[in-house]
Design a protein around this motif. Structure first.
Motif, PDB file in Angstrom:
ATOM      1  N   GLU A   1      36.161  18.264  38.973  1.00 25.01           N
ATOM      2  CA  GLU A   1      35.360  19.489  39.005  1.00 25.01           C
ATOM      3  C   GLU A   1      34.671  19.732  37.666  1.00 25.01           C
ATOM      4  O   GLU A   1      33.488  20.125  37.608  1.00 25.01           O
ATOM      5  CB  GLU A   1      36.265  20.662  39.387  1.00 25.01           C
TER       6      GLU A   1
ATOM      7  N   SER B   1      40.627  37.466  45.634  1.00 23.28           N
ATOM      8  CA  SER B   1      39.594  36.482  45.348  1.00 23.28           C
ATOM      9  C   SER B   1      39.917  35.162  46.049  1.00 23.28           C
ATOM     10  O   SER B   1      41.072  34.912  46.434  1.00 23.28           O
ATOM     11  CB  SER B   1      39.485  36.243  43.842  1.00 23.28           C
ATOM     12  N   GLU B   2      38.898  34.311  46.210  1.00 22.32           N
ATOM     13  CA  GLU B   2      39.144  33.003  46.814  1.00 22.32           C
ATOM     14  C   GLU B   2      40.055  32.152  45.941  1.00 22.32           C
ATOM     15  O   GLU B   2      40.823  31.336  46.456  1.00 22.32           O
ATOM     16  CB  GLU B   2      37.817  32.284  47.068  1.00 22.32           C
ATOM     17  N   LEU B   3      39.973  32.345  44.611  1.00 32.42           N
ATOM     18  CA  LEU B   3      40.880  31.627  43.724  1.00 32.42           C
ATOM     19  C   LEU B   3      42.324  32.038  43.997  1.00 32.42           C
ATOM     20  O   LEU B   3      43.223  31.188  44.071  1.00 32.42           O
ATOM     21  CB  LEU B   3      40.517  31.893  42.263  1.00 32.42           C
ATOM     22  N   SER B   4      42.564  33.343  44.161  1.00 31.95           N
ATOM     23  CA  SER B   4      43.919  33.809  44.490  1.00 31.95           C
ATOM     24  C   SER B   4      44.352  33.285  45.847  1.00 31.95           C
ATOM     25  O   SER B   4      45.498  32.871  46.026  1.00 31.95           O
ATOM     26  CB  SER B   4      43.969  35.340  44.471  1.00 31.95           C
TER      27      SER B   4
ATOM     28  N   VAL C   1      41.115  18.671  39.025  1.00 26.45           N
ATOM     29  CA  VAL C   1      40.505  19.533  37.998  1.00 26.45           C
ATOM     30  C   VAL C   1      39.475  18.745  37.184  1.00 26.45           C
ATOM     31  O   VAL C   1      38.374  19.237  36.902  1.00 26.45           O
ATOM     32  CB  VAL C   1      41.598  20.112  37.079  1.00 26.45           C
TER      33      VAL C   1
ATOM     34  N   SER D   1      43.481  30.542  47.201  1.00 24.98           N
ATOM     35  CA  SER D   1      43.757  29.105  47.102  1.00 24.98           C
ATOM     36  C   SER D   1      45.151  28.811  46.560  1.00 24.98           C
ATOM     37  O   SER D   1      45.648  27.700  46.715  1.00 24.98           O
ATOM     38  CB  SER D   1      42.707  28.422  46.219  1.00 24.98           C
ATOM     39  N   LEU D   2      45.797  29.823  45.956  1.00 25.73           N
ATOM     40  CA  LEU D   2      47.171  29.633  45.487  1.00 25.73           C
ATOM     41  C   LEU D   2      48.111  29.305  46.645  1.00 25.73           C
ATOM     42  O   LEU D   2      49.156  28.668  46.451  1.00 25.73           O
ATOM     43  CB  LEU D   2      47.673  30.888  44.754  1.00 25.73           C
TER      44      LEU D   2
ATOM     45  N   SER E   1      40.903  35.516  52.096  1.00 26.65           N
ATOM     46  CA  SER E   1      40.412  36.284  50.953  1.00 26.65           C
ATOM     47  C   SER E   1      39.910  37.654  51.389  1.00 26.65           C
ATOM     48  O   SER E   1      40.232  38.684  50.769  1.00 26.65           O
ATOM     49  CB  SER E   1      39.297  35.495  50.257  1.00 26.65           C
TER      50      SER E   1
END
Length: 401
Positions: free
Chosen positions: A357, A46-49, A354, A51-52, A40
């Motif tokens: 979470e 971002s960390e979300l990106s 999901v 994680s892709l 990241s």
């Protein structure tokens, strides 16, 4: 197996190359998991990106596994393995280029390739080994998958530290091309090359009415989904309870280590007892009982102990389920059945990860863990309810084989 004698070194050599391919799939899948924060920051995403780079794998598995299974039934597993290892090697070259979006494209291509490598497990075992050894061989293949996961979590960070990102990507690419070369040179099919051709006019695989296949598919959705949800969010739960950042890593290593031992022991016991369904049921109950103690562990040592026991009983459910899948359908449809298994299982991975979470954030981690326990109990109840019908179906299929 036909009556032709083959040397043990050739049989086990084919299995060794196949297991190396299974290990490599997990290395490519999870090698960014321990360094997502670095990725990241390095690429400014971002960390979300970031994680892709990992999330594309279950998504592509859902989309491609059935196609891989159909290819195996129609053209054989050697072609499937050549496609899988070839695409994986080609895409690994893209990972050397220092660009996030090219890296994501490469990971997506590798994710497409993986079902072509993983799906043939039961088919290759049936082709090269005696029926009485198939459960043991499937267990060995599962061990390779678990070993690849462990290697990604331990060796990959060391490679990044020693050779930086570009160097470690180059090492991965070299290993992938070596694997592709070994597959071309040494992976061959035996009698399994004929069923799909000989029965090309046979009706398509019938899922409806196949009670053994249906129950295992439902079970795989929840078993694989619950396991990945637990392993994905254990670190977050433990961090919230005051544990160190590395403590959950030790517990997860214990889960994998216990799973490797369990995959060596339990499928062999199932083959010896002749009751794979009974062994699945026997493994489910301790898995259910150990889930909450793992999350609620009062010390790292207790968490590691719970993790090792949980892995010992839970991870062998993968090879045991694959054995039932292989026995539940005609050999001409074994590839498609395995493809459905991986498709449904990875759908469960996405859904349950999901859902855990969301429940954790809304109600707390205790309720999220209870949800996993209830799902696993539901699997146990379904298996107990339909076990007699499943045994009758498997007995009928064995008589027709």
């Amino acid at each position: 197996m036909d009556g032709v004698q083959i040397s043990p070194w050739r049989r086990w050599g084919v299995l060794a190359i196949f297991c190396a391919a299974l290990i490599m799939t997990q290395v490519f899948w999870y090698d960014f998991a321990p360094i997502l924060t670095f990725v990241s920051e390095h690429y400014g995403v971002s960390e979300l990106s970031a994680s892709l780079l990992i999330l594309v794998f279950p998504v592509m598995s859902i989309l491609v596994s059935a196609l891989a299974g159909s290819l195996i039934d129609r053209r054989g597993y050697r072609l499937s393995l050549l496609i899988g290892t070839g695409v994986m090697a080609a895409c690994s070259l893209l990972r050397v280029i220092d660009n996030f979006w090219l890296l994501l494209l490469a990971q997506t291509g590798i994710a497409v390739a993986i079902p072509f490598i993983v799906t043939p497990i039961t088919v290759l075992a049936s082709d090269w080994f005696e029926a009485r050894d198939e459960a043991k061989i499937t267990g060995i293949c599962a061990i390779a998958i678990f070993a690849g996961l462990a290697l990604a979590m331990t060796a990959s960070p060391a490679l990044f530290a020693a050779f930086h990102l570009a160097g470690s990507m180059a090492i991965h690419a070299a290993a992938a091309f070596l694997l592709f070369l070994l597959t071309i040179l040494f992976i061959r099919q035996r009698q399994y090359a004929t069923p799909g051709v000989r029965e090309k006019h046979q009706a398509a695989l019938k899922v409806r009415g196949n009670i053994a296949l249906l129950v295992i598919l439902v079970a795989s959705f929840l078993i694989q989904g619950c396991f990945n949800a637990a392993t994905t969010w254990l670190e977050a739960v433990w961090s919230g309870r005051g544990f160190g950042i590395d403590d959950a890593g030790f517990a997860m290593a214990a889960v994998v280590a216990g799973g490797i031992v369990g995959a060596m022991v339990i499928p062999a016991l199932a083959a010896r007892s002749g009751s794979v369904l009974g062994m699945i049921t026997a493994c489910l109950l301790p898995s259910v009982l150990l889930l909450y103690p793992l999350f609620a562990a009062g010390s790292v040592a207790w968490g590691i102990a719970c993790g090792a026991l949980l892995g010992f009983f839970w991870l062998p459910l993968l090879p045991l389920s694959l054995t039932v899948i292989d026995e539940a359908v005609p050999k001409a449809h074994a590839g498609m059945a395995a493809g459905l298994f991986w498709t449904v299982g990875n759908a469960g991975v996405l859904a349950m990860t999901v859902l855990f979470e969301r429940v954790k954030n809304l109600l707390g981690w205790q309720q999220a863990v209870v949800m996993l326990i209830l799902c696993m109990l539901a699997v146990l109840c379904v298996l107990l309810r339909f076990a007699p019908a499943m045994r009758r179906h498997l007995f009928t299929m064995a008589g027709e084989a």
